[in-house]
Motif scaffolding. Sequence first.
Motif, PDB file in Angstrom:
ATOM      1  N   TRP A  97       0.850  -1.198   0.000  1.00  0.00           N
ATOM      2  CA  TRP A  97       0.000   0.000   0.000  1.00  0.00           C
ATOM      3  C   TRP A  97       0.878   1.237   0.000  1.00  0.00           C
ATOM      4  CZ3 TRP A  97      -4.902  -0.259   3.556  1.00  0.00           C
ATOM      5  CH2 TRP A  97      -5.633  -1.425   3.264  1.00  0.00           C
ATOM      6  N   MET A  98       0.471   2.252  -0.744  1.00  0.00           N
ATOM      7  CA  MET A  98       1.163   3.535  -0.694  1.00  0.00           C
ATOM      8  C   MET A  98       0.703   4.298   0.555  1.00  0.00           C
ATOM      9  SD  MET A  98       1.293   4.508  -4.729  1.00  0.00           S
ATOM     10  CE  MET A  98       2.157   3.366  -5.865  1.00  0.00           C
ATOM     11  N   PRO A  99       1.555   5.194   1.091  1.00  0.00           N
ATOM     12  CA  PRO A  99       1.283   5.809   2.400  1.00  0.00           C
ATOM     13  C   PRO A  99      -0.016   6.593   2.490  1.00  0.00           C
ATOM     14  CG  PRO A  99       3.576   6.122   1.781  1.00  0.00           C
ATOM     15  CD  PRO A  99       2.890   5.540   0.576  1.00  0.00           C
ATOM     16  N   HIS A 100      -0.535   7.091   1.376  1.00  0.00           N
ATOM     17  CA  HIS A 100      -1.730   7.941   1.407  1.00  0.00           C
ATOM     18  C   HIS A 100      -2.975   7.216   0.901  1.00  0.00           C
ATOM     19  CE1 HIS A 100       0.347   8.161  -2.408  1.00  0.00           C
ATOM     20  NE2 HIS A 100      -0.716   8.658  -2.997  1.00  0.00           N
ATOM     21  N   LYS A 101      -2.912   5.894   0.757  1.00  0.00           N
ATOM     22  CA  LYS A 101      -4.030   5.134   0.187  1.00  0.00           C
ATOM     23  C   LYS A 101      -5.333   5.326   0.976  1.00  0.00           C
ATOM     24  CE  LYS A 101      -5.627   0.329  -0.057  1.00  0.00           C
ATOM     25  NZ  LYS A 101      -5.943  -0.477  -1.228  1.00  0.00           N
ATOM     26  N   VAL A 102      -5.298   5.075   2.269  1.00  0.00           N
ATOM     27  CA  VAL A 102      -6.523   5.149   3.066  1.00  0.00           C
ATOM     28  C   VAL A 102      -7.083   6.570   3.072  1.00  0.00           C
ATOM     29  CG1 VAL A 102      -7.451   4.990   5.407  1.00  0.00           C
ATOM     30  CG2 VAL A 102      -6.051   3.130   4.491  1.00  0.00           C
ATOM     31  N   ALA A 103      -6.228   7.557   3.247  1.00  0.00           N
ATOM     32  CA  ALA A 103      -6.693   8.945   3.281  1.00  0.00           C
ATOM     33  C   ALA A 103      -7.372   9.341   1.975  1.00  0.00           C
ATOM     34  CB  ALA A 103      -5.512   9.881   3.565  1.00  0.00           C
ATOM     35  N   GLU A 104      -6.793   8.936   0.847  1.00  0.00           N
ATOM     36  CA  GLU A 104      -7.373   9.272  -0.458  1.00  0.00           C
ATOM     37  C   GLU A 104      -8.716   8.572  -0.661  1.00  0.00           C
ATOM     38  OE1 GLU A 104      -6.488  11.367  -2.699  1.00  0.00           O
ATOM     39  OE2 GLU A 104      -4.377  11.832  -2.373  1.00  0.00           O
ATOM     40  N   VAL A 105      -8.808   7.319  -0.250  1.00  0.00           N
ATOM     41  CA  VAL A 105     -10.049   6.568  -0.427  1.00  0.00           C
ATOM     42  C   VAL A 105     -11.149   7.134   0.476  1.00  0.00           C
ATOM     43  CG1 VAL A 105     -11.161   4.318  -0.104  1.00  0.00           C
ATOM     44  CG2 VAL A 105      -8.936   4.461  -1.233  1.00  0.00           C
ATOM     45  N   LEU A 106     -10.816   7.452   1.722  1.00  0.00           N
ATOM     46  CA  LEU A 106     -11.808   8.038   2.626  1.00  0.00           C
ATOM     47  C   LEU A 106     -12.285   9.402   2.117  1.00  0.00           C
ATOM     48  CD1 LEU A 106     -10.391   7.170   6.170  1.00  0.00           C
ATOM     49  CD2 LEU A 106     -12.196   6.002   4.894  1.00  0.00           C
ATOM     50  N   PRO A 197      -9.227   7.396 -10.152  1.00  0.00           N
ATOM     51  CA  PRO A 197      -8.073   7.240 -11.057  1.00  0.00           C
ATOM     52  C   PRO A 197      -6.755   7.684 -10.439  1.00  0.00           C
ATOM     53  CG  PRO A 197      -9.287   9.205 -11.653  1.00  0.00           C
ATOM     54  CD  PRO A 197     -10.047   8.570 -10.513  1.00  0.00           C
ATOM     55  N   LYS A 198      -6.445   7.135  -9.268  1.00  0.00           N
ATOM     56  CA  LYS A 198      -5.182   7.432  -8.599  1.00  0.00           C
ATOM     57  C   LYS A 198      -4.495   6.118  -8.251  1.00  0.00           C
ATOM     58  CE  LYS A 198      -6.527  11.862  -6.529  1.00  0.00           C
ATOM     59  NZ  LYS A 198      -6.603  12.652  -5.271  1.00  0.00           N
ATOM     60  N   VAL A 199      -3.213   6.014  -8.570  1.00  0.00           N
ATOM     61  CA  VAL A 199      -2.438   4.810  -8.245  1.00  0.00           C
ATOM     62  C   VAL A 199      -2.051   4.882  -6.777  1.00  0.00           C
ATOM     63  CG1 VAL A 199      -0.315   3.534  -8.700  1.00  0.00           C
ATOM     64  CG2 VAL A 199      -1.585   4.551 -10.607  1.00  0.00           C
ATOM     65  N   LEU A 200      -2.659   4.016  -5.973  1.00  0.00           N
ATOM     66  CA  LEU A 200      -2.468   4.045  -4.520  1.00  0.00           C
ATOM     67  C   LEU A 200      -1.901   2.738  -3.980  1.00  0.00           C
ATOM     68  CD1 LEU A 200      -5.869   5.740  -3.528  1.00  0.00           C
ATOM     69  CD2 LEU A 200      -3.651   6.847  -3.921  1.00  0.00           C
ATOM     70  N   PHE A 201      -1.346   1.926  -4.876  1.00  0.00           N
ATOM     71  CA  PHE A 201      -1.103   0.539  -4.470  1.00  0.00           C
ATOM     72  C   PHE A 201      -0.197  -0.128  -5.498  1.00  0.00           C
ATOM     73  CE2 PHE A 201      -2.786  -3.797  -5.148  1.00  0.00           C
ATOM     74  CZ  PHE A 201      -2.683  -4.341  -3.873  1.00  0.00           C
ATOM     75  N   SER A 202       0.701  -0.980  -5.028  1.00  0.00           N
ATOM     76  CA  SER A 202       1.523  -1.810  -5.916  1.00  0.00           C
ATOM     77  C   SER A 202       1.021  -3.241  -5.839  1.00  0.00           C
ATOM     78  CB  SER A 202       2.995  -1.737  -5.507  1.00  0.00           C
ATOM     79  OG  SER A 202       3.512  -0.445  -5.728  1.00  0.00           O
ATOM     80  N   TYR A 203       0.523  -3.721  -6.958  1.00  0.00           N
ATOM     81  CA  TYR A 203      -0.097  -5.048  -7.066  1.00  0.00           C
ATOM     82  C   TYR A 203       0.974  -6.026  -7.521  1.00  0.00           C
ATOM     83  CZ  TYR A 203      -3.666  -8.438  -8.736  1.00  0.00           C
ATOM     84  OH  TYR A 203      -4.450  -9.552  -8.960  1.00  0.00           O
ATOM     85  N   ARG A 204       1.444  -6.863  -6.588  1.00  0.00           N
ATOM     86  CA  ARG A 204       2.568  -7.736  -6.881  1.00  0.00           C
ATOM     87  C   ARG A 204       2.089  -9.025  -7.548  1.00  0.00           C
ATOM     88  NH1 ARG A 204       7.420  -7.784  -3.468  1.00  0.00           N
ATOM     89  NH2 ARG A 204       6.087  -7.101  -1.745  1.00  0.00           N
ATOM     90  N   ARG A 205       2.624  -9.304  -8.729  1.00  0.00           N
ATOM     91  CA  ARG A 205       2.316 -10.541  -9.428  1.00  0.00           C
ATOM     92  C   ARG A 205       3.565 -11.408  -9.465  1.00  0.00           C
ATOM     93  NH1 ARG A 205      -2.147 -11.268  -8.423  1.00  0.00           N
ATOM     94  NH2 ARG A 205      -2.308 -12.888 -10.002  1.00  0.00           N
ATOM     95  N   HIS A 206       3.423 -12.665  -9.031  1.00  0.00           N
ATOM     96  CA  HIS A 206       4.541 -13.592  -8.971  1.00  0.00           C
ATOM     97  C   HIS A 206       4.008 -15.002  -9.126  1.00  0.00           C
ATOM     98  CE1 HIS A 206       3.223 -14.436  -4.823  1.00  0.00           C
ATOM     99  NE2 HIS A 206       3.086 -13.130  -4.713  1.00  0.00           N
TER     100      HIS A 206
END
Length: 236
Positions: A97-106, A197-206
């Motif tokens: 999660w990026m540091p501002h994810k929750v704040a932006e979503v709320l 439309p804000k990138v708030l997260f790194s979705y790891r695929r492995h």
Amino acid sequence: MRESVRVSVAMATYNGGKYLREQLDSILANLGENDEIVISDDGSTDDTLEIIRTYMKNNKQIHLVKGPRTGLIANFENAIRNTSGAYIFLSDQDDIWMPHKVAEVLRCFEETQCTCVVHDAQVIDEKQQVVIPSFFAHRNAKSGIIHNLIKNSYIGCCMAFRCELLNKILPIPKHLNMHDQWIGLISEKFGKSVFLPKVLFSYRRHGENVSGMKHYPLGKMIRVRFEMVLALMRRK
């Protein structure tokens, strides 16, 4: 209900020790003292439980519950059932999660008065190299029941919803293949979904991901969508 829980994170784990510390650190950096992470573990045999219990010693926000051991969707449902917050965020065990994810979503919830928020994400590989800079662009993500029945763009790890939806979401029909699509479409039917439309997260695929980004064969795709439509029609 625990007092003053504004944000609940519902996380499903199963043998996720490899990336779990990084995920928990990134989530905790987003939360206040009265928020919570509810982890449903489905019988991990690696160091997942040891990691969780170590974090629990210093973080009262983390609560561990025993998973039902009947698959990923049931495990997520179990985590969701045990949340107490006004806003419920879904989380996998291996992303960042990026540091501002929750704040932006709320902020989006407050400004739009919607029932579900889906934000954009970048897709990274095991070495944290960006392989897809925008999941929204890659998936042509947007709201709409018909659009998301044809090509689902609800991805659980980028989603949060209001607790008022719980009585519509639960129980999740056992024959469905995707809990996140179900939650998103329930929001569309009984409320309003917003794609932020804000990138708030790194979705790891492995190679060890429990969920995937591949399409089902055509016959299964048709059957899965038919079952989803029937389930939506039956939910009152």
